[in-house]
Design a protein around this motif. Structure first.
Motif, mmCIF file in Angstrom:
data_model
loop_
_atom_site.group_PDB
_atom_site.id
_atom_site.type_symbol
_atom_site.label_atom_id
_atom_site.label_comp_id
_atom_site.label_asym_id
_atom_site.label_seq_id
_atom_site.Cartn_x
_atom_site.Cartn_y
_atom_site.Cartn_z
ATOM 1 N N ILE A 1 0.864 -1.184 0.000
ATOM 2 C CA ILE A 1 0.000 0.000 0.000
ATOM 3 C C ILE A 1 0.896 1.228 0.000
ATOM 4 O O ILE A 1 1.787 1.355 0.833
ATOM 5 N N ASP A 2 0.638 2.133 -0.923
ATOM 6 C CA ASP A 2 1.385 3.390 -0.967
ATOM 7 C C ASP A 2 0.765 4.346 0.050
ATOM 8 O O ASP A 2 -0.366 4.799 -0.125
ATOM 9 N N LEU A 3 1.502 4.632 1.111
ATOM 10 C CA LEU A 3 1.012 5.520 2.159
ATOM 11 C C LEU A 3 1.564 6.933 2.023
ATOM 12 O O LEU A 3 1.472 7.740 2.940
ATOM 13 N N PHE B 1 5.950 6.168 2.199
ATOM 14 C CA PHE B 1 6.552 4.861 1.943
ATOM 15 C C PHE B 1 5.482 3.902 1.448
ATOM 16 O O PHE B 1 4.289 4.152 1.574
ATOM 17 N N VAL B 2 5.952 2.798 0.853
ATOM 18 C CA VAL B 2 5.059 1.731 0.392
ATOM 19 C C VAL B 2 5.279 0.547 1.322
ATOM 20 O O VAL B 2 6.419 0.119 1.554
ATOM 21 N N GLU C 1 6.403 -7.655 8.968
ATOM 22 C CA GLU C 1 7.827 -7.841 9.221
ATOM 23 C C GLU C 1 8.555 -6.511 9.091
ATOM 24 O O GLU C 1 9.743 -6.459 8.826
ATOM 25 N N GLU C 2 7.800 -5.445 9.252
ATOM 26 C CA GLU C 2 8.327 -4.091 9.292
ATOM 27 C C GLU C 2 7.484 -3.362 10.326
ATOM 28 O O GLU C 2 6.541 -3.932 10.849
ATOM 29 N N GLN D 1 1.892 2.579 11.301
ATOM 30 C CA GLN D 1 1.688 1.884 10.036
ATOM 31 C C GLN D 1 0.351 1.161 9.952
ATOM 32 O O GLN D 1 -0.371 1.295 8.958
ATOM 33 N N VAL D 2 0.003 0.377 10.955
ATOM 34 C CA VAL D 2 -1.253 -0.389 10.882
ATOM 35 C C VAL D 2 -2.439 0.555 10.800
ATOM 36 O O VAL D 2 -3.342 0.366 9.978
ATOM 37 N N ARG D 3 -2.449 1.590 11.609
ATOM 38 C CA ARG D 3 -3.554 2.560 11.574
ATOM 39 C C ARG D 3 -3.654 3.227 10.197
ATOM 40 O O ARG D 3 -4.749 3.429 9.666
ATOM 41 N N ARG D 4 -2.524 3.556 9.621
ATOM 42 C CA ARG D 4 -2.520 4.195 8.302
ATOM 43 C C ARG D 4 -2.978 3.217 7.224
ATOM 44 O O ARG D 4 -3.670 3.608 6.268
#
Length: 188
Positions: free
Chosen positions: A91-93, A96-97, A135-136, A141-144
C-alpha cells in the motif's frame, strides 16, 4: 542479560523519561538499565520487549532482522475478502510503500482485556476484528493501512513479537515477566 516481556497499557508512552504528566514505562518497570526494543504509540496496547543488552535490542528492533509482529485490530466497519487482499498487498502511504503482509479476519479475541477507557461505539457502525502480521513497523503503520482501505482502527493490540506471544505468556496490562534471551533468533 535480561529480556522483559511487558504488556503496555493504553495511553502509556514508550519511554522512561517524563515529558508531562502522562504515564511512561517508569510507572510500571523499576528495572535498571533496560530499554525498549521497538515502540508502540500511546494509543496502542500490548506486547513490548525490553532488554539491557544493546546488541539484542538492535537484533529485535532493526527491520533487517524481520521479527514478525502480529497486531489484533478492531476496525470501524466490516472487513471483507477484498479489504484483506488490499491490506496484504503493498500500500502506498505517501511517504513509503508497505511490504506485503498477512491479514486475516478473526473473531473478537475472548482473552483480551477490556480497554480503559472503552473504545467509542457508534450504534450505526458495525465493527470487525482482523489480525495483521508485519515484518516491518513504521510509525502508525497499521492505523494508516486500515485508514487507506476505508476502515479506521478503533483498537490496536500487539499480540506477538517473533516467538513471544500474549497467548502463551498471558500478561494483563502493566504486567511484565523476564524470559530467556536465547529465545530470540536462537541467540543468547
Amino acid at each position: 542479560m535480561s529480556l522483559i516481556l511487558f504488556n503496555k497499557p493504553f495511553q502509556v508512552l514508550c519511554q522512561f523519561s517524563r515529558e508531562d504528566e502522562r504515564a511512561t514505562l517508569a510507572d510500571y518497570l523499576d528495572i535498571p538499565n533496560i530499554y525498549p526494543a521497538g515502540r508502540l504509540d500511546a494509543d496502542s496496547e500490548g506486547l513490548m520487549l525490553l532488554t539491557d543488552d544493546g546488541r539484542l535490542q538492535h537484533q529485535i528492533a532493526h527491520p533487517d532482522h524481520k521479527e514478525a509482529k502480529t497486531y489484533l485490530v478492531q476496525l470501524e466497519g466490516v472487513a471483507d475478502r477484498a479489504t484483506l487482499d488490499r491490506l496484504q498487498a503493498p500500500i502506498d502511504l505517501g511517504d513509503f510503500v508497505t511490504k506485503p503482509c498477512r491479514a486475516t479476519l478473526i473473531a473478537a479475541p475472548e482473552w483480551l482485556w477490556p480497554r480503559d477507557p472503552p473504545i467509542r461505539v457508534r450504534q450505526d457502525k458495525p465493527t470487525s476484528w482482523i489480525a495483521i502480521t508485519l515484518e516491518e513497523g513504521k510509525n502508525r503503520q497499521v492505523r494508516r493501512m486500515t485508514a487507506a482501505v476505508g476502515l479506521p482502527t478503533l483498537r490496536l493490540v500487539r499480540s506477538s513479537i517473533g516467538p513471544f506471544s500474549l497467548a502463551t505468556h498471558p500478561l494483563m496490562p502493566g504486567e511484565w515477566m523476564e524470559v530467556p534471551a536465547a529465545a530470540v533468533g536462537g541467540k543468547s
